[in-house]
Design an enzyme around this catalytic site. Sequence first.
Site, PDB file in Angstrom:
ATOM      1  N   HIS A  17      -5.723  -4.325  -3.741  1.00 32.13           N
ATOM      2  CA  HIS A  17      -4.420  -4.288  -3.033  1.00 32.13           C
ATOM      3  C   HIS A  17      -4.298  -5.529  -2.151  1.00 32.13           C
ATOM      4  CE1 HIS A  17      -1.207  -1.768  -0.829  1.00 32.13           C
ATOM      5  NE2 HIS A  17      -1.117  -3.008  -0.371  1.00 32.13           N
ATOM      6  N   HIS A  19      -1.400  -8.785  -0.719  1.00 33.69           N
ATOM      7  CA  HIS A  19      -0.106  -9.473  -0.662  1.00 33.69           C
ATOM      8  C   HIS A  19      -0.371 -10.970  -0.648  1.00 33.69           C
ATOM      9  CE1 HIS A  19       2.103  -5.749   0.375  1.00 33.69           C
ATOM     10  NE2 HIS A  19       0.930  -5.418   0.898  1.00 33.69           N
ATOM     11  N   ARG A  21       2.211 -13.273  -1.248  1.00 30.33           N
ATOM     12  CA  ARG A  21       3.459 -13.994  -0.906  1.00 30.33           C
ATOM     13  C   ARG A  21       3.835 -14.983  -2.004  1.00 30.33           C
ATOM     14  NH1 ARG A  21       3.822  -9.748   2.256  1.00 30.33           N
ATOM     15  NH2 ARG A  21       2.954  -9.971   4.340  1.00 30.33           N
ATOM     16  N   ASN A  45       6.161  -6.882  -3.387  1.00 28.48           N
ATOM     17  CA  ASN A  45       7.243  -6.831  -2.385  1.00 28.48           C
ATOM     18  C   ASN A  45       7.656  -8.221  -1.917  1.00 28.48           C
ATOM     19  OD1 ASN A  45       4.784  -7.092  -0.967  1.00 28.48           O
ATOM     20  ND2 ASN A  45       5.578  -6.069   0.853  1.00 28.48           N
ATOM     21  N   LYS A 101       4.251   0.052  -8.333  1.00 30.29           N
ATOM     22  CA  LYS A 101       4.110   0.398  -6.918  1.00 30.29           C
ATOM     23  C   LYS A 101       5.314   1.180  -6.425  1.00 30.29           C
ATOM     24  CE  LYS A 101       2.472   0.163  -2.660  1.00 30.29           C
ATOM     25  NZ  LYS A 101       2.252  -0.982  -1.799  1.00 30.29           N
ATOM     26  N   HIS A 138       2.590   3.754  -1.595  1.00 32.60           N
ATOM     27  CA  HIS A 138       2.625   3.615  -0.131  1.00 32.60           C
ATOM     28  C   HIS A 138       3.009   4.993   0.396  1.00 32.60           C
ATOM     29  CE1 HIS A 138       3.242   1.268   3.696  1.00 32.60           C
ATOM     30  NE2 HIS A 138       3.741   2.455   3.987  1.00 32.60           N
ATOM     31  N   HIS A 176      -4.145   2.248   0.843  1.00 30.49           N
ATOM     32  CA  HIS A 176      -4.473   2.033   2.268  1.00 30.49           C
ATOM     33  C   HIS A 176      -4.401   3.310   3.099  1.00 30.49           C
ATOM     34  CE1 HIS A 176      -0.128   1.748   2.222  1.00 30.49           C
ATOM     35  NE2 HIS A 176      -0.119   0.493   1.836  1.00 30.49           N
ATOM     36  N   LEU A 221       1.061  -1.461   8.581  1.00 28.85           N
ATOM     37  CA  LEU A 221       1.569  -0.165   8.132  1.00 28.85           C
ATOM     38  C   LEU A 221       0.846   0.263   6.866  1.00 28.85           C
ATOM     39  CD1 LEU A 221       5.390  -0.624   8.767  1.00 28.85           C
ATOM     40  CD2 LEU A 221       3.851   0.968   9.928  1.00 28.85           C
ATOM     41  N   ASP A 249      -5.303  -4.836   1.501  1.00 33.40           N
ATOM     42  CA  ASP A 249      -3.941  -4.894   2.048  1.00 33.40           C
ATOM     43  C   ASP A 249      -3.765  -6.132   2.924  1.00 33.40           C
ATOM     44  OD1 ASP A 249      -1.297  -4.159   2.281  1.00 33.40           O
ATOM     45  OD2 ASP A 249      -1.643  -2.721   3.886  1.00 33.40           O
TER      46      ASP A 249
END
Length: 346
Positions: A17, A19, A21, A45, A101, A138, A176, A221, A249
């Site tokens: 997991h 991110h 970007r 995302n 996701k 999530h 997470h 989060l 995460d």
Amino acid sequence: MTDAPNRLTIRRPDDWHVHLRDGAVLAGVAKHTAHQFARAIVMPNLSPPVTTVEAAAAYRNRIVAAAGPGFTPLMTAYLTDTIAADEIARGFAEGVFTAAKLYPAHATTGSAHGVTDVANIRPVLERMEKIGMPLLIHGEVTDAHVDIFDREAVFIERTLSGLVRDLPGLKVVFEHITTADAVAFVESAGPNVAATITPQHLHINRNAMFTGGIRPHMYCLPVAKREVHRLALRKAATSGSAKFFLGTDSAPHAVGAKEAACGCAGIFNAPYALESYLAVFEEEGAIDKFEGFASEHGPRFYGLPLNEGTVTLERSGTQVPDMIDANGTPIVPFHAGEELVWRYLG
Ligand code: DOR
Ligand code: ZN
């Protein structure tokens, strides 16, 4: 696993997991993940979110270019209320999507296009169950009336338990996890339900956000919970159970976006992720369980081969910098300014 007192060598791990970007920041952060991990499940995302096979394939190319050789990004589809089951299934069949996701709409950063009610994507979920495609969740309700520290536990009650009951063949990763409730849910569910655990939720409880003042770099989060929950997560991660595996995460935001009146959620832990996790396993007297958590449980759950090759850490210490320059964007890393016990040698 060779377990000399001051050195640890394990099978090359993966991050289930992350991110990464896009644009200039991608070039600045992907190399950190690629330095420690062979593969990573890349969150979709972006703005706009990754909702098509074409967008995911193009994003994958940009990641490969940024990360360099030897790293395999595993792409995910961002589920929306209106996404077509055929698009999801086609991406999975073509090897572009590894998983999909589920962000409840407005649960977190970049979730505005997320799912407003899981009933809306029922045909997609049924199709995923049929083809063996994992659903990554999530797990927080977005109801503003629910206390933010209860949103994960309430999500289990209101959404997740029904979903798992109705679609028992669907592979689900509860992402997470932050609560003892989530640990208990995953442990009591069947073999198709697993969870990722981040380093920050193993290291900090909610007090960390308020030590001597407000600490935006401790905010992510789902938000860190009470100490009792942190202890339950540490027990689960270090238990040796194949239901729990590594997912950082890592969620980089520019320092200015964190240190703001409305600071972004996300902790950038990619540069020292293995050192951070290993500290926890050592503190728990469970170094022998680290390889399973980092390198075996994830690929087995996803039905992917284990990595070849190894990485080594040594107990010679790592000084974590106060700031990292991600290709022109300054980002404060997790453990900024701390000395970690282990050092990653590669
Ligand atoms: O803290 C978080 N940051 N949690 C998420 O779910 C999203 C992530 C991000 O993209 O920044
Ligand atoms: Zn995330």
